[in-house]
Design a protein around this motif. Structure first.
Motif, mmCIF file in Angstrom:
data_model
loop_
_atom_site.group_PDB
_atom_site.id
_atom_site.type_symbol
_atom_site.label_atom_id
_atom_site.label_comp_id
_atom_site.label_asym_id
_atom_site.label_seq_id
_atom_site.Cartn_x
_atom_site.Cartn_y
_atom_site.Cartn_z
ATOM 1 N N GLY A 89 -5.232 -9.120 -15.006
ATOM 2 C CA GLY A 89 -4.688 -10.275 -15.421
ATOM 3 C C GLY A 89 -6.137 -10.920 -14.491
ATOM 4 N N SER A 90 -7.475 -9.929 -15.108
ATOM 5 C CA SER A 90 -8.573 -10.551 -15.242
ATOM 6 C C SER A 90 -9.268 -11.328 -17.047
ATOM 7 C CB SER A 90 -9.746 -9.744 -14.979
ATOM 8 O OG SER A 90 -9.810 -8.465 -15.396
ATOM 9 N N ALA A 91 -9.833 -12.319 -17.345
ATOM 10 C CA ALA A 91 -10.566 -12.701 -18.112
ATOM 11 C C ALA A 91 -10.781 -11.957 -18.576
ATOM 12 C CB ALA A 91 -10.658 -13.890 -17.781
ATOM 13 N N LYS A 92 -11.907 -11.292 -18.278
ATOM 14 C CA LYS A 92 -12.885 -10.253 -18.314
ATOM 15 C C LYS A 92 -13.497 -8.547 -17.629
ATOM 16 C CE LYS A 92 -15.146 -10.730 -21.997
ATOM 17 N NZ LYS A 92 -15.482 -11.036 -23.955
ATOM 18 N N ILE A 93 -13.467 -8.425 -17.727
ATOM 19 C CA ILE A 93 -14.147 -7.355 -16.692
ATOM 20 C C ILE A 93 -15.640 -6.896 -17.333
ATOM 21 C CG2 ILE A 93 -13.973 -5.183 -15.712
ATOM 22 C CD1 ILE A 93 -11.544 -4.781 -16.860
ATOM 23 N N ALA A 147 -15.516 -1.468 -8.013
ATOM 24 C CA ALA A 147 -15.948 -2.202 -8.337
ATOM 25 C C ALA A 147 -16.963 -3.048 -6.769
ATOM 26 C CB ALA A 147 -14.891 -3.426 -8.118
ATOM 27 N N PRO A 148 -18.005 -2.867 -5.933
ATOM 28 C CA PRO A 148 -19.060 -3.216 -5.175
ATOM 29 C C PRO A 148 -18.599 -4.433 -4.052
ATOM 30 C CG PRO A 148 -20.049 -3.629 -6.959
ATOM 31 C CD PRO A 148 -18.464 -2.889 -7.754
ATOM 32 N N LEU A 149 -18.535 -5.604 -5.086
ATOM 33 C CA LEU A 149 -17.239 -7.163 -4.331
ATOM 34 C C LEU A 149 -16.698 -6.646 -3.876
ATOM 35 C CD1 LEU A 149 -19.472 -9.533 -6.921
ATOM 36 C CD2 LEU A 149 -20.653 -8.034 -5.174
ATOM 37 N N GLU A 150 -15.614 -5.874 -3.978
ATOM 38 C CA GLU A 150 -14.522 -6.251 -3.507
ATOM 39 C C GLU A 150 -14.367 -4.695 -2.460
ATOM 40 O OE1 GLU A 150 -12.672 -6.038 -7.299
ATOM 41 O OE2 GLU A 150 -11.723 -7.906 -7.283
ATOM 42 N N GLY A 151 -15.472 -4.208 -2.263
ATOM 43 C CA GLY A 151 -14.916 -3.025 -1.984
ATOM 44 C C GLY A 151 -14.406 -2.081 -2.191
ATOM 45 N N TRP A 152 -14.075 -1.953 -3.778
ATOM 46 C CA TRP A 152 -12.676 -0.899 -4.341
ATOM 47 C C TRP A 152 -13.382 -0.202 -5.082
ATOM 48 C CZ3 TRP A 152 -11.117 -0.145 -9.616
ATOM 49 C CH2 TRP A 152 -10.036 0.820 -9.913
ATOM 50 N N GLN A 168 -11.866 -13.555 -11.659
ATOM 51 C CA GLN A 168 -12.003 -13.633 -13.166
ATOM 52 C C GLN A 168 -12.514 -12.926 -13.848
ATOM 53 O OE1 GLN A 168 -9.067 -14.595 -14.709
ATOM 54 N NE2 GLN A 168 -7.840 -14.619 -12.331
ATOM 55 N N ARG A 169 -13.500 -12.820 -13.626
ATOM 56 C CA ARG A 169 -14.718 -11.451 -14.042
ATOM 57 C C ARG A 169 -15.149 -10.738 -12.872
ATOM 58 N NH1 ARG A 169 -16.201 -14.188 -18.749
ATOM 59 N NH2 ARG A 169 -17.833 -13.129 -19.447
ATOM 60 N N PRO A 170 -14.115 -9.325 -12.717
ATOM 61 C CA PRO A 170 -14.748 -8.451 -11.543
ATOM 62 C C PRO A 170 -15.974 -7.842 -12.099
ATOM 63 C CG PRO A 170 -12.790 -7.797 -12.706
ATOM 64 C CD PRO A 170 -12.909 -9.446 -13.226
ATOM 65 N N LEU A 182 -8.214 1.248 -16.450
ATOM 66 C CA LEU A 182 -8.927 -0.361 -16.184
ATOM 67 C C LEU A 182 -8.906 -1.334 -15.577
ATOM 68 C CD1 LEU A 182 -11.542 -0.348 -13.691
ATOM 69 C CD2 LEU A 182 -13.338 -0.334 -15.853
ATOM 70 N N SER A 183 -8.534 -1.670 -17.517
ATOM 71 C CA SER A 183 -7.906 -3.234 -17.857
ATOM 72 C C SER A 183 -6.533 -2.675 -18.282
ATOM 73 C CB SER A 183 -8.526 -2.897 -19.369
ATOM 74 O OG SER A 183 -8.246 -3.932 -20.041
ATOM 75 N N GLU A 184 -5.922 -2.832 -18.266
ATOM 76 C CA GLU A 184 -4.244 -2.473 -18.315
ATOM 77 C C GLU A 184 -3.651 -2.209 -16.788
ATOM 78 O OE1 GLU A 184 -4.039 -4.350 -21.163
ATOM 79 O OE2 GLU A 184 -4.956 -3.721 -21.172
ATOM 80 N N THR A 185 -3.918 -0.974 -15.979
ATOM 81 C CA THR A 185 -3.977 -0.862 -14.882
ATOM 82 C C THR A 185 -4.518 -1.848 -13.611
ATOM 83 O OG1 THR A 185 -3.268 1.452 -15.421
ATOM 84 C CG2 THR A 185 -3.078 0.777 -13.009
ATOM 85 N N HIS A 186 -5.368 -1.660 -13.464
ATOM 86 C CA HIS A 186 -6.448 -2.455 -12.324
ATOM 87 C C HIS A 186 -6.572 -3.370 -12.094
ATOM 88 C CE1 HIS A 186 -6.531 2.187 -10.894
ATOM 89 N NE2 HIS A 186 -7.205 2.780 -12.243
#
Length: 206
Positions: free
Chosen positions: A96-100, A63-68, A15-17, A89-93
């Motif tokens: 659904g996250s609460a905050k980036i 996104a280093p923890l996701e390997g993306w 939820q907080r990538p 980054l916010s609207e496409t990738h």
């Protein structure tokens, strides 16, 4: 430094990538003569003359923890270009996250104010609130893992002549697809003793 290292030590939270952002330019170079392909006993050859064909800007979202990772190729690197990258980054990738959780360097366009140059005030404010803003310290851009990923991109994909932006995008997309399929994660690389000592003072187990 402590702020960035604290962010990197947080447990993974979908939820907080965590997303690192950096940018670089690529000189586009066209051949003036057709290169000679390699064949048994003879390496590939190309003429020493070339034609400059402008530059392109590369925004690395990692996104280093996701390997993306995703690289957006643009003509320029203005505040408006940066704002549209954050919007993507916010609207496409990560819609659904609460905050980036955003890590980036202190380039003058890497500020919330850039969003107000690209979007109406209400939309800009909404996007500002979508991010948790973190900046690497002065002379500390090496703490941004997107910078390291740009180095990988450069060595694996861009260390040759690329003539135009269309071909550049194709090559980057192919590289990106392989890296994402393999889910190559990031790690904080400390390349000299001074930096290693500075890092160990803050996080001995990193």
């Amino acid at each position: 430094m402590e702020d960035i290292l604290e962010v990197y030590q947080r447990p993974y939270d979908p939820q907080r990538p965590l997303v690192c952002l950096d940018e670089a330019s690529k000189q586009l170079i066209a051949e003036t003569r057709v290169p000679i392909a390699a064949k048994p006993g003879q390496p590939a050859r190309q003429d020493y003359e070339y034609r400059r064909n402008g530059t392109a800007n590369l925004f690395m979202m990692f996104a280093p923890l996701e390997g993306w990772r995703h690289v957006k190729v643009t003509d320029r690197h203005t505040a408006v270009d940066y704002a549209h990258v954050l919007n993507e980054l916010s609207e496409t990738h990560f819609p659904g996250s609460a905050k980036i959780v955003l890590v980036q360097d202190n380039l003058n366009t890497h500020k919330p104010a850039s969003l107000y140059e690209a979007f109406p005030p209400a939309e800009a404010r909404r996007l500002v609130e979508r991010f948790e803003w973190h900046y690497t310290p002065k002379h500390g851009s090496w703490l941004d893992m997107a910078e390291s990923e740009l180095g990988v991109l450069s060595s694996q994909c861009l260390d040759r002549r690329i003539s135009d932006q269309h071909l550049l995008k194709q090559e980057i997309e192919a590289w990106e697809a392989v890296r994402n399929k393999e889910a190559c994660q990031g790690r904080l690389a400390v390349h000299n003793r001074k930096r290693a000592r500075e890092t160990e003072k803050v996080v001995p187990a990193l």
